[in-house]
Motif scaffolding. Structure first.
Motif, PDB file in Angstrom:
ATOM      1  N   ASP A 191      72.099 -19.651  40.128  1.00 27.23           N
ATOM      2  CA  ASP A 191      72.696 -19.995  41.164  1.00 27.23           C
ATOM      3  C   ASP A 191      73.728 -19.211  41.863  1.00 27.23           C
ATOM      4  O   ASP A 191      74.189 -19.101  43.001  1.00 27.23           O
ATOM      5  N   ARG A 192      74.515 -18.275  40.913  1.00 29.50           N
ATOM      6  CA  ARG A 192      75.475 -17.618  41.472  1.00 29.50           C
ATOM      7  C   ARG A 192      74.995 -16.296  42.460  1.00 29.50           C
ATOM      8  O   ARG A 192      75.424 -16.046  43.451  1.00 29.50           O
ATOM      9  N   PHE A 193      73.644 -15.947  42.221  1.00 24.59           N
ATOM     10  CA  PHE A 193      72.852 -15.218  43.073  1.00 24.59           C
ATOM     11  C   PHE A 193      72.160 -15.908  44.068  1.00 24.59           C
ATOM     12  O   PHE A 193      72.476 -15.423  45.152  1.00 24.59           O
ATOM     13  N   PHE A 240      70.054  -5.600  39.561  1.00 30.84           N
ATOM     14  CA  PHE A 240      71.110  -5.878  38.907  1.00 30.84           C
ATOM     15  C   PHE A 240      71.218  -4.854  37.761  1.00 30.84           C
ATOM     16  O   PHE A 240      70.352  -5.123  36.736  1.00 30.84           O
ATOM     17  N   GLU A 241      72.097  -3.794  37.633  1.00 33.87           N
ATOM     18  CA  GLU A 241      72.167  -3.044  36.454  1.00 33.87           C
ATOM     19  C   GLU A 241      72.368  -3.947  35.278  1.00 33.87           C
ATOM     20  O   GLU A 241      73.419  -4.880  35.347  1.00 33.87           O
ATOM     21  N   ILE A 267      51.362  -8.654  23.234  1.00 32.21           N
ATOM     22  CA  ILE A 267      51.781  -7.865  24.456  1.00 32.21           C
ATOM     23  C   ILE A 267      53.129  -7.494  24.380  1.00 32.21           C
ATOM     24  O   ILE A 267      54.251  -7.836  23.521  1.00 32.21           O
ATOM     25  N   TYR A 268      53.385  -6.455  25.169  1.00 26.58           N
ATOM     26  CA  TYR A 268      54.888  -5.874  25.376  1.00 26.58           C
ATOM     27  C   TYR A 268      55.322  -6.273  26.660  1.00 26.58           C
ATOM     28  O   TYR A 268      54.923  -5.915  27.350  1.00 26.58           O
ATOM     29  N   VAL A 269      56.609  -7.006  26.320  1.00 30.69           N
ATOM     30  CA  VAL A 269      57.273  -7.320  27.689  1.00 30.69           C
ATOM     31  C   VAL A 269      58.514  -6.693  27.979  1.00 30.69           C
ATOM     32  O   VAL A 269      59.261  -6.480  27.119  1.00 30.69           O
ATOM     33  N   HIS A 270      58.701  -6.103  29.129  1.00 28.83           N
ATOM     34  CA  HIS A 270      59.683  -5.553  29.655  1.00 28.83           C
ATOM     35  C   HIS A 270      60.601  -6.203  30.672  1.00 28.83           C
ATOM     36  O   HIS A 270      60.021  -6.797  31.645  1.00 28.83           O
ATOM     37  N   TYR A 271      61.554  -6.403  30.330  1.00 25.40           N
ATOM     38  CA  TYR A 271      62.646  -7.261  31.242  1.00 25.40           C
ATOM     39  C   TYR A 271      63.275  -6.411  32.236  1.00 25.40           C
ATOM     40  O   TYR A 271      63.944  -5.503  31.926  1.00 25.40           O
ATOM     41  N   LYS A 272      62.942  -6.730  33.507  1.00 26.06           N
ATOM     42  CA  LYS A 272      63.324  -5.652  34.586  1.00 26.06           C
ATOM     43  C   LYS A 272      64.673  -6.301  35.157  1.00 26.06           C
ATOM     44  O   LYS A 272      65.282  -7.060  34.725  1.00 26.06           O
ATOM     45  N   ASN A 273      65.257  -5.259  36.158  1.00 27.32           N
ATOM     46  CA  ASN A 273      66.431  -5.538  36.792  1.00 27.32           C
ATOM     47  C   ASN A 273      66.518  -6.227  37.752  1.00 27.32           C
ATOM     48  O   ASN A 273      67.704  -6.639  38.363  1.00 27.32           O
ATOM     49  N   SER A 274      65.511  -6.437  38.432  1.00 27.88           N
ATOM     50  CA  SER A 274      65.438  -7.419  39.586  1.00 27.88           C
ATOM     51  C   SER A 274      65.579  -8.828  39.334  1.00 27.88           C
ATOM     52  O   SER A 274      65.303  -9.329  38.673  1.00 27.88           O
TER      53      SER A 274
END
Ligand code: TMP
Length: 235
Positions: free
Chosen positions: A210-212, A40-41, A21-28
């Motif tokens: 935890d910072r978020f 988060f950019e 599978i192809y995994v794309h890590y999002k910015n959310s």
């Protein structure tokens, strides 16, 4: 590419090879079961890079993972597995929900690591379950659970040591396992500051999600710090 699944932090796409599978890590970033949400950019880049580095390190230390290779900054190719719907949590120090549930101070030492299971189900809020529940509900067999515990123990040992070399305390973490088409159980999903609590060894500063969750600010700066330290520790 055909989208197979979209989670809170990643998208999974089909590739030509049926075993991958192809995994794309999002910015959310999300917390409290998606109630709190922010983009988060660079989060995708940071978690893809950190996760890849950790999976490679685990493989070198004899832990089988789903990771195959990084494709670009935000994406990786992994082995296709059927995710076992368990969130496998290991705690080396008291923090988070354990501190809250039992009225304990965060940072309290444990005389041995605590192993916890949650049933992976967003609608139910990933409820805590025990070994008997997991077996009686046919989520895993007794043998599979023993295998998961053994692998988790090994992963904790390897990761505690890696993070310590980077000047970070691995307080606790969540992992997920998947079953390959041949029935083997291997480490899957991701390992990143989203899924681990990491405290700076001298100052105790929190360098993870935890910072978020707790509105501490400088979320991506903390993830960058973790990556920089891991790269330095491994070089
Ligand atoms: P907890 O203290 O909130 O139970 O979290 C334990 C560990 O699991 C911590 O390192 C954060 C991680 N975690 C996840 O990766 N996903 C989740 O949905 C939750 C609740 C925790």
């Amino acid at each position: 590419m055909k989208l197979l699944y979209e989670g809170k932090a990643k998208q999974l796409f089909e590739v030509e090879n049926e075993q991958e599978i192809y995994v794309h890590y999002k910015n959310s970033a999300t917390a409290f079961n998606g109630v709190k949400k922010e983009e988060f950019e660079k989060k995708g880049v940071l978690n893809n890079t950190i996760s890849a580095l950790i999976f490679e390190h685990l493989e070198k230390n004899g832990v089988r993972t789903h990771f195959i290779r990084k494709v670009n900054d935000t994406d990786q190719i992994c082995q296709k597995v059927t995710i076992i719907p368990l969130e496998v949590i290991t705690r080396n120090l008291v923090a988070g929900s354990m501190a809250k549930k039992y009225g304990l101070e965060e940072g309290k030492k444990l005389s041995q690591p605590v192993f916890e299971l949650s049933y992976k189900n967003d609608e139910l809020g990933d409820p805590l379950i025990n070994d008997d529940h997991a077996i009686a509900l046919d989520i895993v067999t007794q043998e599979e659970l023993a295998e998961i515990k053994q692998q988790t123990h090994r992963i904790n040992t390897v990761l505690k040591d890696l993070f310590l070399q980077a000047g970070l305390v691995l307080v606790d973490f969540k992992i997920e396992f998947g079953k390959t088409h041949t029935g083997d159980i291997i480490l899957a999903d991701e390992i990143s500051p989203d899924t681990c609590r990491l405290w700076e060894v001298n100052t105790g500063e929190k360098l993870d999600k935890d910072r978020f969750r707790r509105d501490l600010g400088s979320v991506m700066e903390a993830y960058e710090e973790v990556l920089g330290r891991l790269e330095h520790a491994k070089s």
